[in-house]
Enzyme design. Structure first.
Site, mmCIF file in Angstrom:
data_model
loop_
_atom_site.group_PDB
_atom_site.id
_atom_site.type_symbol
_atom_site.label_atom_id
_atom_site.label_comp_id
_atom_site.label_asym_id
_atom_site.label_seq_id
_atom_site.Cartn_x
_atom_site.Cartn_y
_atom_site.Cartn_z
ATOM 1 N N GLU A 48 -34.469 -13.324 -46.647
ATOM 2 C CA GLU A 48 -35.507 -12.727 -46.652
ATOM 3 C C GLU A 48 -36.157 -12.120 -47.954
ATOM 4 O OE1 GLU A 48 -36.351 -8.311 -46.802
ATOM 5 O OE2 GLU A 48 -34.975 -8.610 -44.883
ATOM 6 N N HIS A 49 -35.290 -11.681 -48.937
ATOM 7 C CA HIS A 49 -35.525 -11.179 -50.136
ATOM 8 C C HIS A 49 -36.066 -12.366 -50.851
ATOM 9 C CE1 HIS A 49 -34.014 -6.849 -51.108
ATOM 10 N NE2 HIS A 49 -33.844 -7.237 -49.687
ATOM 11 N N GLU A 76 -29.186 -1.997 -53.135
ATOM 12 C CA GLU A 76 -29.475 -1.413 -51.678
ATOM 13 C C GLU A 76 -28.332 -1.540 -50.743
ATOM 14 O OE1 GLU A 76 -31.866 -4.696 -49.754
ATOM 15 O OE2 GLU A 76 -32.413 -3.493 -47.913
ATOM 16 N N HIS A 107 -30.414 -11.606 -44.729
ATOM 17 C CA HIS A 107 -31.299 -10.515 -45.375
ATOM 18 C C HIS A 107 -31.562 -11.141 -46.664
ATOM 19 C CE1 HIS A 107 -30.711 -7.119 -48.189
ATOM 20 N NE2 HIS A 107 -31.875 -6.582 -47.301
#
Lengths: 428, 433
Positions: free
Chosen positions: B74-75, B146, B71
């Site tokens: 991905e950012h 997040e 994740h």
């Protein structure tokens, strides 16, 4: 490009057909409008829930569901919307197009179910069945109290409730729990009858349909008694120039604080410069390239999300961001600075160009989904704006920096609502 | 080039597939009449891939990476030397995004104009990693928020708590984004290591849909890939702990700021590895079975609803991945204990009385209709097509496989899967007082 064929039946139902070939489904939606008022909101919201419990033809919820499944899982959706100071009941039925189910007549059969739910409720002793009403009161009350479970939405809604406490817009779309208590099966049934026979009713059908056949089909389906007179609902109150921003705070045991800022835009959906306001919202916080995302998230790393959005009919803009509670001052400062910057004309050419293209993109795809199409048409009806998507798209191309600044300067901060994480709990 | 074209006459759709060397597998589904064009670029790298071995390089070294790295990557993949890809998409009015799941990461955009430019951008940024320690440090603040956001989400918490109860060791039990602590261990070097392992074109696939021409897409992708020098793909061995059949714990409870309890119940499936049609069959059959027991048209639902034990948000589903599978059901309830009792009573009664043919036919019909209805959405088509492809499943087989399911198959799943020993329960409950 998106042709809408409209006709008003003698019974005062507005029919709108959107013949469009590309979808696999036919979507039928009836919108029944009511003025949003504290006294009636809970009652109005309770109606679809009770109607969905049983009809004359399908006396139980289970009977309805079985019928829907026989129609290849036709989707019946009953929803309560809040658009400006209107509360709108949406009764939708989506079936797959007959070409995927040879030998069936799914639209006609689906229409029968929808009509049954909308106009032929199951009754006992001439009113709604008592158990249905009681059970749905309990369910709706849980739904209203359940708002707090989704903190992102909760913070936005609380800001609205505080900010518009004395206005109709301050009423939650499901009403409030206290107003549910006194509702009786008889009272609700009476209310239902007045609503269904007097209030504005629009029916939309989107899909691969032949208007020549569909108009008569609807006409013969919806034959229930309606008043011939048009009932007009009060217009939304948009103008509001707050004197000094108000501040509200609430503490809950949560990990993340939620900062919400509520602005008055003083621009209504029907106003000539509404497109400018949309543009302003795009520059400020509608997209990842917008000032809020860039400054609160990318530059300062304070938040995962920071956005602005319009309550277009009411003339309110909400800014929302999830932050560490200790960063409240810094986040608020950065947010307000972005607003001030736009008012002062500090907008780059790139921001103008990006926003224009993003808005054009957003509006060009409205026709790619049956529900977004309906949303657009409904906005037009509620907001008295009779403009095609293409015209709006053309407008975006012509908007200049000074238009955006003009819209921005009408915007005034009314309320700040901060959901703070309580000290003793929160992040582990 | 040789297209492998698959036409589905029921759906009225055609999907074009081309194999490139080196990959990625390319799929195009032209959809006339839509203004929107939607493209995704996915890799088989998700949150569960935190332990792996790569062949070659002087023996196969086992690598362990911090939780949440897929994740995080991905950012950070949106970054490039000049700024980031978001900004570039914005210039074309395209809307870009990405999402990371348990088993894959997907980058996407949708646009109306400037498709070619936007598509080139997607191909470029996904193939151009640029990680610096400074930008990694900065992202920790953003992802930290997040994670905090999800900590406050009762649906999210009740779900991950359940996975944590169902699984003893399998990494599916961990949050996709990791924890604030685990992501603090992520470095630029770790991101590069993962990138070079999992973002080789052979491990990736592209899906494009909208009013597009397959030939042009193919040309554009081939040209873009040809300009890069990829070494031959190395075999990735993903290491998952041996997961026993037993659940880790029977019940887990967490207090949160909620209006009423939220209840999730799971049944752990027992296969160790399943893919292709067998996996698709497992998924559809179990979903069908769940509908026949808990569906809104069934007596159990109405009874529980009328007793106020569940509401319209109650849902059921089955997740079928290659290395794990589970049934999940639940929603908000005033009394989790009572709801669970009633669910068990219902399951036992169904086992005793047997499944009904009439209900079987009806729910099958519904699943068929649901599948067709979903094809209005370009996102649905693209995202699912690749997600299934990564499990060696042809998404267009759904209707066919659905037809193959018999009542006997469902009886077997009912008795073998919905068993006391495989279940766990997760409850989120309001703070006292």
């Amino acid at each position: 490009m998106l042709a809408l064929e409209s006709r008003t039946l003698p019974t005062n139902i507005n029919l709108h057909l959107v013949p469009i070939e590309k979808f696999k489904t036919v979507l039928i939606t009836a919108f029944l409008q009511q003025s949003l008022e504290k006294e009636t909101a809970a009652k109005t919201a309770l109606l679809p829930a009770v109607l969905e419990r049983g009809t004359r033809k399908y006396p139980t919820y289970r009977d309805i569901r079985i019928r829907l499944e026989e129609l290849y899982g036709a989707e019946l959706g009953l929803d309560v919307l809040k658009l400006g100071e209107r509360q709108i009941l949406a009764f939708s039925l989506e079936v797959i197009h007959d070409k995927f189910a040879p030998g069936e007549d799914l639209m006609r059969q689906g229409l029968t179910v929808l009509k049954s739910v909308l106009t032929e409720p199951f009754t006992e002793e001439g009113v709604f069945k008592k158990e249905y009403v009681m059970q749905e009161k309990e369910q709706l009350s849980k739904e209203i109290l359940g708002l707090v479970n989704d903190k992102v939405n909760y913070a936005l809604e609380r800001c609205i409730q505080k900010m518009c406490a004395g206005e109709r817009f301050g009423v939650y779309k499901y009403g409030n729990v206290e107003d549910l208590e006194d509702i009786t099966p008889g009272g609700l049934y009476e209310y239902y009858q007045s609503l269904i026979s007097e209030n504005p009713l629009d029916i939309f059908i989107v899909g691969e349909i032949d208007p020549q056949k569909t108009f008569p089909l609807i006409e013969e389906t919806f034959t229930f008694l309606r008043q011939g007179m048009k009932k007009s609902l009060p217009q939304v109150e948009v103008q509001n120039k707050p004197k000094k921003p108000r501040y509200w705070e609430e503490s809950l045991p949560v990990s993340q604080g939620k900062l919400t800022l509520g602005y008055r835009t003083n621009t209504a959906y029907r106003d000539e410069d509404y497109a400018d306001l949309l543009f302003y919202n795009g520059i400020l916080g509608g997209f990842p390239h917008s000032k809020l995302f860039q400054n609160v998230r990318e530059k300062a790393s304070l938040a995962y999300y920071a956005f602005s959005r319009l309550e277009k009919h009411k003339g309110i803009q909400l800014i929302g961001s999830g932050i560490e509670s200790k960063n409240y001052e810094q986040a608020r400062e950065i947010i307000e600075e972005q607003v001030e910057n736009i008012k002062a004309g500090l907008i780059t050419d790139e921001e103008m160009e990006n926003t224009k293209r993003a808005l054009i993109n957003q509006y060009k795809i409205i026709g790619d989904s049956p529900s977004s199409l309906l949303g657009f048409f409904l906005d037009g009806i509620v907001g008295n704006r009779d403009e095609e998507v293409d015209c709006l798209i053309e407008r975006f191309g012509k908007i200049k920096k000074n238009n955006v600044v003009g819209a921005a300067q009408k915007v005034a901060l009314d309320s700040v609502y901060f959901l703070r994480s309580a000290d003793n709990e929160g992040s582990e | 080039m040789d297209w492998d074209i698959k036409t589905d006459t029921t759906l009225g759709e055609k999907v074009y597939h081309a194999a490139l060397d080196p990959g990625p597998a390319l799929y195009v589904l032209p959809r006339g009449g839509y203004n929107k064009k939607y493209a995704i670029f996915s890799t088989r790298f998700g949150s569960i891939d935190n332990n792996f071995r790569i062949e070659g390089d002087g023996g196969a070294e086992e690598i362990k990476v911090p939780d949440g790295v897929a994740h995080f990557l991905e950012h950070k993949l949106f970054d490039d030397e000049e700024g980031n890809a978001f900004d570039k998409f914005a210039r074309y009015g395209a809307s870009s995004n990405a999402f990371t799941g348990f088993t894959s990461t997907t980058y996407l955009f949708s646009c109306t104009d400037y498709f070619q430019e936007s598509f080139e951008l997607l191909l470029d940024f996904v193939q151009s990693p640029f990680f610096t320690q400074e930008s990694v440090d900065k992202e920790q603040g953003i992802i930290g928020q997040e994670i905090r956001m999800y900590e406050d989400s009762p649906q999210w918490r009740v779900f991950f708590n359940l996975l944590g109860a169902l699984y003893q060791d399998h990494p599916v039990r961990k949050d996709i984004a990791g924890t604030v602590e685990s992501i603090s261990e992520i470095t630029a070097e770790i991101l590069y290591k993962c990138y070079h392992t999992f973002y080789h074109p052979d491990n990736m696939a592209i899906f494009v849909t909208g009013d597009v021409a397959p030939e042009q897409i193919f040309e554009q992708v081939s040209k873009n890939i040809a300009g890069r020098t990829y070494s031959p793909a190395k075999t990735i061995e993903r290491i998952y702990p041996r997961e026993g059949q037993a659940v880790k714990q029977r019940e887990i409870v967490q207090e949160l700021s909620v209006s009423q309890p939220i209840f999730n119940m799971g049944f752990k499936d027992t296969y160790a590895f399943l893919d292709g049609k067998a996996l698709l069959f497992r998924e559809l059959a179990t979903e069908l079975l769940l509908e026949m027991i808990f569906g809104r048209s069934e007596e159990m639902y109405t009874q529980l609803y009328e007793d106020g034990l569940l509401d319209e948000h109650f849902s059921t589903g089955y997740t079928a991945e290659t290395t794990y599978g589970y049934t999940l059901l639940g929603g908000r309830t005033k009394d989790p204990g009572r709801l669970m009792e009633r669910i068990w009573e219902g399951i036992e009664r169904t086992k005793k009385e047997g499944l009904r043919h009439e209900s079987f036919i009806r729910h099958k019909k519904t699943m068929r209709g649901d599948f067709l209805r979903s094809f209005n959405s370009l996102e649905f088509i693209a995202n699912n097509y690749l997600a299934y492809r990564f499990r060696d499943i042809d998404f267009f087989d759904v209707l066919g496989v659905l037809e193959e399911i018999t009542l006997n198959d469902l009886e077997k799943i009912l008795h073998d899967h919905l068993k006391e020993e495989f279940h766990a329960v997760s409850i989120v409950t309001p703070f006292p007082g």
